[in-house]
Design a protein around this motif. Sequence first.
Motif, PDB file in Angstrom:
ATOM      1  N   THR A 179      54.135 -70.450  -1.636  1.00  0.00           N
ATOM      2  CA  THR A 179      55.301 -71.245  -1.251  1.00  0.00           C
ATOM      3  C   THR A 179      56.549 -70.795  -2.005  1.00  0.00           C
ATOM      4  O   THR A 179      57.598 -70.530  -1.398  1.00  0.00           O
ATOM      5  CB  THR A 179      55.044 -72.744  -1.511  1.00  0.00           C
ATOM      6  N   VAL A 180      56.437 -70.703  -3.320  1.00  0.00           N
ATOM      7  CA  VAL A 180      57.597 -70.326  -4.129  1.00  0.00           C
ATOM      8  C   VAL A 180      58.040 -68.902  -3.783  1.00  0.00           C
ATOM      9  O   VAL A 180      59.240 -68.648  -3.623  1.00  0.00           O
ATOM     10  CB  VAL A 180      57.300 -70.477  -5.634  1.00  0.00           C
ATOM     11  N   THR A 181      57.097 -67.998  -3.635  1.00  0.00           N
ATOM     12  CA  THR A 181      57.444 -66.613  -3.286  1.00  0.00           C
ATOM     13  C   THR A 181      58.194 -66.561  -1.958  1.00  0.00           C
ATOM     14  O   THR A 181      59.183 -65.843  -1.820  1.00  0.00           O
ATOM     15  CB  THR A 181      56.178 -65.734  -3.216  1.00  0.00           C
ATOM     16  N   GLY A 182      57.742 -67.325  -0.983  1.00  0.00           N
ATOM     17  CA  GLY A 182      58.423 -67.370   0.314  1.00  0.00           C
ATOM     18  C   GLY A 182      59.864 -67.823   0.185  1.00  0.00           C
ATOM     19  O   GLY A 182      60.776 -67.236   0.775  1.00  0.00           O
ATOM     20  N   PHE A 183      60.093 -68.864  -0.606  1.00  0.00           N
ATOM     21  CA  PHE A 183      61.465 -69.345  -0.792  1.00  0.00           C
ATOM     22  C   PHE A 183      62.304 -68.358  -1.601  1.00  0.00           C
ATOM     23  O   PHE A 183      63.497 -68.196  -1.327  1.00  0.00           O
ATOM     24  CB  PHE A 183      61.477 -70.740  -1.420  1.00  0.00           C
ATOM     25  N   LEU A 184      61.684 -67.692  -2.562  1.00  0.00           N
ATOM     26  CA  LEU A 184      62.426 -66.683  -3.323  1.00  0.00           C
ATOM     27  C   LEU A 184      62.822 -65.523  -2.413  1.00  0.00           C
ATOM     28  O   LEU A 184      63.945 -65.018  -2.504  1.00  0.00           O
ATOM     29  CB  LEU A 184      61.600 -66.179  -4.507  1.00  0.00           C
ATOM     30  N   LEU A 185      61.919 -65.112  -1.537  1.00  0.00           N
ATOM     31  CA  LEU A 185      62.243 -64.038  -0.589  1.00  0.00           C
ATOM     32  C   LEU A 185      63.340 -64.464   0.387  1.00  0.00           C
ATOM     33  O   LEU A 185      64.092 -63.630   0.874  1.00  0.00           O
ATOM     34  CB  LEU A 185      60.999 -63.607   0.174  1.00  0.00           C
ATOM     35  N   ALA A 186      63.416 -65.758   0.653  1.00  0.00           N
ATOM     36  CA  ALA A 186      64.464 -66.279   1.538  1.00  0.00           C
ATOM     37  C   ALA A 186      65.804 -66.410   0.820  1.00  0.00           C
ATOM     38  O   ALA A 186      66.819 -66.719   1.442  1.00  0.00           O
ATOM     39  CB  ALA A 186      64.046 -67.630   2.106  1.00  0.00           C
ATOM     40  N   GLY A 187      65.804 -66.185  -0.500  1.00  0.00           N
ATOM     41  CA  GLY A 187      67.068 -66.156  -1.224  1.00  0.00           C
ATOM     42  C   GLY A 187      67.409 -67.397  -2.019  1.00  0.00           C
ATOM     43  O   GLY A 187      68.545 -67.529  -2.473  1.00  0.00           O
ATOM     44  N   VAL A 188      66.476 -68.326  -2.224  1.00  0.00           N
ATOM     45  CA  VAL A 188      66.837 -69.543  -2.953  1.00  0.00           C
ATOM     46  C   VAL A 188      66.684 -69.403  -4.466  1.00  0.00           C
ATOM     47  O   VAL A 188      67.090 -70.305  -5.200  1.00  0.00           O
ATOM     48  CB  VAL A 188      66.045 -70.792  -2.474  1.00  0.00           C
TER      49      VAL A 188
END
Length: 115
Positions: free
Chosen positions: A15-24
């Motif tokens: 989950t966190v990796t996905g949001f980091l990849l999305a730029g958050v």
Amino acid sequence: MEVGKLIAVIGDEDTVTGFLLAGVGHRTADGSNFLIVKQDTKLQQVEEAFQNFSVRDDVGIILINQHVANDIRHILKDYHETIPTVLEIPSKEHPYDPEQDYIMQRVNMFLGGGM
């Protein structure tokens, strides 16, 4: 100039990796706006991360995996601020259960439904 608010994320690695990849993701010398919760992550770390994110002026939303939120439900029950808003989200391993989500319980209460 007014700068927008950050989204903080507390959750499992996917989950966190996905949001980091999305730029958050946002990291400074003072810390970051995310916490990856693994099996060996101590409950105190999760509690402290939530409490730190919830008092930061630059955080507008705290996204937290519902299964992690269940672990700190005793803190979430006493959290009544509008901003940052706390949103419980599902994870790959744990499906979303609206009956456990405090926000959904309150919405249902306002709409006159029973859970």
